[in-house]
Enzyme design. Structure first.
Site, mmCIF file in Angstrom:
data_model
loop_
_atom_site.group_PDB
_atom_site.id
_atom_site.type_symbol
_atom_site.label_atom_id
_atom_site.label_comp_id
_atom_site.label_asym_id
_atom_site.label_seq_id
_atom_site.Cartn_x
_atom_site.Cartn_y
_atom_site.Cartn_z
ATOM 1 C CD GLU A 118 8.437 2.954 3.046
ATOM 2 O OE1 GLU A 118 7.240 2.605 2.847
ATOM 3 O OE2 GLU A 118 9.103 1.896 2.677
ATOM 4 C CB ALA A 160 13.263 0.574 -0.727
ATOM 5 C CD GLU A 169 14.141 -10.348 3.279
ATOM 6 O OE1 GLU A 169 12.878 -10.399 3.505
ATOM 7 O OE2 GLU A 169 14.976 -9.738 3.774
ATOM 8 C CD GLU A 198 -2.905 1.217 2.538
ATOM 9 O OE1 GLU A 198 -3.465 1.992 2.795
ATOM 10 O OE2 GLU A 198 -2.773 -0.175 3.212
#
Length: 217
Positions: free
Chosen positions: A169, A166, A154, A128
């Site tokens: 943010e 990213a 990961e 979102e």
């Protein structure tokens, strides 16, 4: 790590156990990085264009591990971290174009030394917030030296533009301790869409250049 987690720590005994636990994650990380570096070498040697721009690796810090366990309401112990966290060891692959990401994902899926545990496609299904990336969790068997223990790593794949977004943010979330003002959240969502459109346009230009070069041959 959020500011509220800065003072969360493992106690002395658990910290010593965690240091030993992190050794196996470092080894698993190097196994995956070696395979990816080999892939990078192959692209450089045998393909006209290498879709991999660079590869980053990291082991999550003890403070960050403790903060994540606290956030999940889990005991702050080495055993709890090993059992419940899938991103202690992490790799980020930066690709030239979003289209390249699926090519690399398919190679990782078919790597016999990796067991795919989970994957999330945030490229076609962004969060979102606007976040886009492709996440994979793979398991590595560490072999007889470690008693055939299994360790998870990961892997995140994104373009340079997605990575820049990213990172920004994350900095904004940290500054506001996770409570980002709505207007900043909205601006980031708009920027994420613009970055997605830019990635698509850049790939289109790349295809046009390839077509022109083919015509010249």
């Amino acid at each position: 790590m959020n500011k509220e987690n800065q003072n969360i720590r493992f106690d002395v005994d658990e910290f010593e156990k965690l240091k030993r636990t992190l050794v196996k994650y470092s080894c698993a990380l190097e196994v995956v990085v070696t395979h990816l570096n080999n892939l990078n070498t192959y692209y450089n040697a045998f393909e006209p264009v290498n879709p991999i721009e660079h590869i980053k690796k990291r082991i999550k810090s003890p403070e960050s591990i403790a903060g994540k366990l606290k956030k999940k309401g889990l005991p702050i112990t080495a055993e709890s971290a090993d059992k419940n966290l899938q991103d202690i060891a992490g790799i980020r692959i930066i690709c030239a174009y979003a289209k390249n990401i699926y090519e690399i994902v398919e190679i990782i899926r078919n790597q016999p030394d990796f067991t795919l545990v989970r994957e999330k496609d945030y490229l076609n299904h962004p969060k979102e917030s606007g976040y886009r990336s492709y996440h994979l969790i793979v398991e590595i068997n560490l072999g007889r030296l470690f008693g055939d223990q299994i360790c998870q790593v990961e892997i995140q794949l994104r373009t340079s533009a997605m990575d820049f977004w990213a990172t920004l943010e994350h900095k904004v979330k940290y500054k506001y301790d996770g409570q980002m003002p709505e207007y900043l959240s909205h601006e980031l969502q708009i920027s994420a869409e613009q970055i997605h459109e830019l990635d698509e346009r850049m790939y289109h230009i790349h295809e046009l250049v390839d077509e022109i070069n083919e015509d010249l041959i």
